[in-house]
Scaffold this motif. Structure first.
Motif, PDB file in Angstrom:
ATOM      1  N   MET A  62     -17.908 -10.022 -39.996  1.00 25.79           N
ATOM      2  CA  MET A  62     -16.672 -10.608 -39.464  1.00 25.79           C
ATOM      3  C   MET A  62     -16.230  -9.955 -38.162  1.00 25.79           C
ATOM      4  N   GLU A  63     -16.727  -8.739 -37.904  1.00 26.28           N
ATOM      5  CA  GLU A  63     -16.336  -8.073 -36.658  1.00 26.28           C
ATOM      6  C   GLU A  63     -16.779  -8.876 -35.440  1.00 26.28           C
ATOM      7  N   LEU A  64     -17.990  -9.449 -35.511  1.00 27.43           N
ATOM      8  CA  LEU A  64     -18.471 -10.258 -34.399  1.00 27.43           C
ATOM      9  C   LEU A  64     -17.634 -11.517 -34.228  1.00 27.43           C
ATOM     10  N   THR A  65     -17.233 -12.115 -35.354  1.00 23.38           N
ATOM     11  CA  THR A  65     -16.365 -13.289 -35.284  1.00 23.38           C
ATOM     12  C   THR A  65     -15.032 -12.931 -34.636  1.00 23.38           C
ATOM     13  N   ALA A  66     -14.479 -11.779 -35.029  1.00 18.97           N
ATOM     14  CA  ALA A  66     -13.216 -11.330 -34.442  1.00 18.97           C
ATOM     15  C   ALA A  66     -13.358 -11.104 -32.941  1.00 18.97           C
ATOM     16  N   LEU A  67     -14.475 -10.504 -32.527  1.00 21.08           N
ATOM     17  CA  LEU A  67     -14.706 -10.267 -31.104  1.00 21.08           C
ATOM     18  C   LEU A  67     -14.826 -11.592 -30.358  1.00 21.08           C
ATOM     19  N   GLY A  68     -15.556 -12.544 -30.951  1.00 18.10           N
ATOM     20  CA  GLY A  68     -15.696 -13.852 -30.320  1.00 18.10           C
ATOM     21  C   GLY A  68     -14.364 -14.563 -30.166  1.00 18.10           C
ATOM     22  N   LEU A  69     -13.521 -14.486 -31.200  1.00 15.51           N
ATOM     23  CA  LEU A  69     -12.200 -15.102 -31.123  1.00 15.51           C
ATOM     24  C   LEU A  69     -11.334 -14.430 -30.062  1.00 15.51           C
ATOM     25  N   LEU A  70     -11.417 -13.107 -29.981  1.00 20.31           N
ATOM     26  CA  LEU A  70     -10.629 -12.381 -28.985  1.00 20.31           C
ATOM     27  C   LEU A  70     -11.047 -12.778 -27.578  1.00 20.31           C
ATOM     28  N   VAL A  71     -12.347 -12.811 -27.332  1.00 21.83           N
ATOM     29  CA  VAL A  71     -12.847 -13.188 -26.006  1.00 21.83           C
ATOM     30  C   VAL A  71     -12.417 -14.615 -25.670  1.00 21.83           C
ATOM     31  N   LEU A  72     -12.559 -15.522 -26.638  1.00 20.07           N
ATOM     32  CA  LEU A  72     -12.166 -16.910 -26.404  1.00 20.07           C
ATOM     33  C   LEU A  72     -10.675 -17.001 -26.091  1.00 20.07           C
ATOM     34  N   GLY A  73      -9.859 -16.280 -26.846  1.00 18.37           N
ATOM     35  CA  GLY A  73      -8.421 -16.322 -26.617  1.00 18.37           C
ATOM     36  C   GLY A  73      -8.030 -15.796 -25.258  1.00 18.37           C
ATOM     37  N   VAL A  74      -8.624 -14.688 -24.857  1.00 19.57           N
ATOM     38  CA  VAL A  74      -8.317 -14.109 -23.542  1.00 19.57           C
ATOM     39  C   VAL A  74      -8.756 -15.053 -22.426  1.00 19.57           C
ATOM     40  N   LEU A  75      -9.932 -15.644 -22.569  1.00 22.24           N
ATOM     41  CA  LEU A  75     -10.415 -16.588 -21.552  1.00 22.24           C
ATOM     42  C   LEU A  75      -9.478 -17.786 -21.419  1.00 22.24           C
ATOM     43  N   LEU A  76      -9.022 -18.319 -22.550  1.00 21.31           N
ATOM     44  CA  LEU A  76      -8.140 -19.486 -22.502  1.00 21.31           C
ATOM     45  C   LEU A  76      -6.771 -19.126 -21.933  1.00 21.31           C
ATOM     46  N   ALA A  77      -6.288 -17.928 -22.247  1.00 13.97           N
ATOM     47  CA  ALA A  77      -4.960 -17.529 -21.798  1.00 13.97           C
ATOM     48  C   ALA A  77      -4.906 -17.247 -20.305  1.00 13.97           C
ATOM     49  N   GLU A  78      -6.000 -16.797 -19.725  1.00 12.19           N
ATOM     50  CA  GLU A  78      -5.955 -16.427 -18.315  1.00 12.19           C
ATOM     51  C   GLU A  78      -6.846 -17.289 -17.420  1.00 12.19           C
ATOM     52  N   PRO A  79      -8.150 -16.995 -17.321  1.00 17.54           N
ATOM     53  CA  PRO A  79      -8.926 -17.734 -16.311  1.00 17.54           C
ATOM     54  C   PRO A  79      -8.971 -19.239 -16.559  1.00 17.54           C
ATOM     55  N   VAL A  80      -9.090 -19.658 -17.816  1.00 22.66           N
ATOM     56  CA  VAL A  80      -9.152 -21.094 -18.087  1.00 22.66           C
ATOM     57  C   VAL A  80      -7.822 -21.754 -17.750  1.00 22.66           C
ATOM     58  N   SER A  81      -6.717 -21.126 -18.134  1.00 19.57           N
ATOM     59  CA  SER A  81      -5.403 -21.690 -17.823  1.00 19.57           C
ATOM     60  C   SER A  81      -5.169 -21.758 -16.315  1.00 19.57           C
ATOM     61  N   ARG A  82      -5.556 -20.719 -15.626  1.00 21.37           N
ATOM     62  CA  ARG A  82      -5.380 -20.728 -14.165  1.00 21.37           C
ATOM     63  C   ARG A  82      -6.237 -21.822 -13.536  1.00 21.37           C
ATOM     64  N   ALA A  83      -7.480 -21.958 -14.000  1.00 19.14           N
ATOM     65  CA  ALA A  83      -8.373 -22.973 -13.438  1.00 19.14           C
ATOM     66  C   ALA A  83      -7.856 -24.382 -13.720  1.00 19.14           C
ATOM     67  N   LEU A  84      -7.368 -24.611 -14.939  1.00 18.51           N
ATOM     68  CA  LEU A  84      -6.853 -25.937 -15.285  1.00 18.51           C
ATOM     69  C   LEU A  84      -5.588 -26.250 -14.493  1.00 18.51           C
ATOM     70  N   ALA A  85      -4.751 -25.235 -14.272  1.00 16.61           N
ATOM     71  CA  ALA A  85      -3.532 -25.451 -13.488  1.00 16.61           C
ATOM     72  C   ALA A  85      -3.861 -25.794 -12.037  1.00 16.61           C
ATOM     73  N   ALA A  86      -4.967 -25.251 -11.518  1.00 13.09           N
ATOM     74  CA  ALA A  86      -5.356 -25.506 -10.129  1.00 13.09           C
ATOM     75  C   ALA A  86      -6.219 -26.752  -9.979  1.00 13.09           C
ATOM     76  N   ALA A  87      -6.711 -27.307 -11.078  1.00 16.83           N
ATOM     77  CA  ALA A  87      -7.604 -28.463 -11.020  1.00 16.83           C
ATOM     78  C   ALA A  87      -6.860 -29.705 -10.523  1.00 16.83           C
ATOM     79  N   ARG A  88      -7.583 -30.588  -9.873  1.00 14.67           N
ATOM     80  CA  ARG A  88      -6.983 -31.810  -9.347  1.00 14.67           C
ATOM     81  C   ARG A  88      -7.181 -33.007 -10.268  1.00 14.67           C
ATOM     82  N   TRP A  89      -8.166 -32.932 -11.167  1.00 12.62           N
ATOM     83  CA  TRP A  89      -8.445 -34.108 -11.994  1.00 12.62           C
ATOM     84  C   TRP A  89      -7.307 -34.499 -12.930  1.00 12.62           C
ATOM     85  N   PRO A  90      -6.464 -33.559 -13.453  1.00 11.34           N
ATOM     86  CA  PRO A  90      -5.379 -34.023 -14.330  1.00 11.34           C
ATOM     87  C   PRO A  90      -4.429 -35.017 -13.658  1.00 11.34           C
TER      88      PRO A  90
END
Length: 301
Positions: free
Chosen positions: A1-29
């Protein structure tokens, strides 16, 4: 389960920062506001599940290979009056951190909801006292004020408000455009779309991606309402109406007019081409898949 926890943490951090910033800057929406709003809902929900779930999964990892096995063991130990002996300080801290963040998020959401509902109730009472029902638009009320203002007050007992200045300033097509815009906010409950992002932003104001999300979602709901209004009247009528309104709206209302008014007017006058059907379908499937990913990891990882 430690690997699952690490994967969830990485996914959460990516969505909270770089993905959110990229989506906010995207023109397609801007070419598909509904798809953009669905994407933001998916990012917010998946990010929250991932960040909170990572702490729970890591904290309960010593109790079993999956969360479905570890959770009953943890509950059984608590019901027996103690903590499972397998949990060391690090795992307990992870559980405590996840619990604190979850309680903070829920607390902020409840507080924001309570304050909003209370403000709307007071505002609704004032409107019922000062406003005059307008027979030409069922559910609308007219305030005797010369400044052209229109807004909606969402809720179970929603209100659509126009000032006398709107009726004096705009011609009938312009009034219809304003009404269509505001009714879109009410019908699609855009206030509920914004609320989770307000809670996230208040919970973690230091996370830039959360702030970007709140601003982007607010802009997209205005684009969506503009698109609906522009389909009911000539776009030129909507542009003239919005320009005449000037963006004024009372506090506690879901305003139709934002600081990005000029950008909205440009978009209405020269609308971007809509996304191809295949791309729109792909956006919606991607949103579903994004929500499903942390859910599957939590249930079966």
């Amino acid at each position: 389960m430690e690997l699952t926890a690490l994967g969830l943490l990485v996914l959460g951090v990516l969505l909270a920062e770089p993905v959110s910033r990229a989506l906010a800057a995207a023109r397609w929406p801007a070419r598909d506001p509904v798809g953009g709003l669905l994407a933001w809902q998916a990012v917010g929900l998946a990010g929250g599940l991932s960040l909170l779930g990572s702490g729970v999964v890591f904290g309960l990892a010593p109790l079993g290979p999956t969360l479905r096995v570890a959770t009953p063991a943890f509950v059984h130990a608590l019901s027996a009056g103690g903590l499972p002996p397998q949990l060391d300080v690090l795992h307990l801290l992870a559980l405590i951190a996840a619990t604190v963040v979850a309680l903070r998020l829920v607390g902020v959401l409840l507080a924001v909801t309570f304050r909003t509902l209370r403000a709307r109730a007071r505002h609704r009472d004032l409107l019922d006292l000062l406003g005059t029902p307008w027979p030409a638009a069922p559910g609308a009320r007219v305030l005797d004020h010369p400044v052209p203002v229109a807004y909606c007050l969402p809720g179970l007992r929603s209100r659509l408000v126009l000032s006398a200045g709107v009726l004096d300033t705009l011609d009938p097509p312009g009034v219809r455009a304003v009404l269509a815009h505001e009714r879109t906010h009410l019908r699609e409950r855009h206030d509920l779309v914004v609320l989770p992002f307000v809670a996230w932003g208040a919970t973690a104001p230091f996370v830039t991606g959360m702030v970007c999300a709140q601003i982007a979602v607010a802009a997209l709901i205005e684009m969506r309402a503009d698109d609906v209004a522009a389909s009911r009247v000539a776009p030129k009528e909507l542009v003239n109406a919005l320009r005449s309104m000037g963006g004024a709206a009372p506090a506690a209302a879901l305003s139709s007019f934002t600081a990005a008014l000029e950008h909205r007017l440009e978009r209405i006058e020269a609308p971007p081409p809509p996304l191809p059907v295949a791309v729109r379908v792909l956006v919606r499937l991607a949103a579903i898949a994004l929500i499903a990913l942390p859910t599957v990891l939590l249930l079966f990882g």
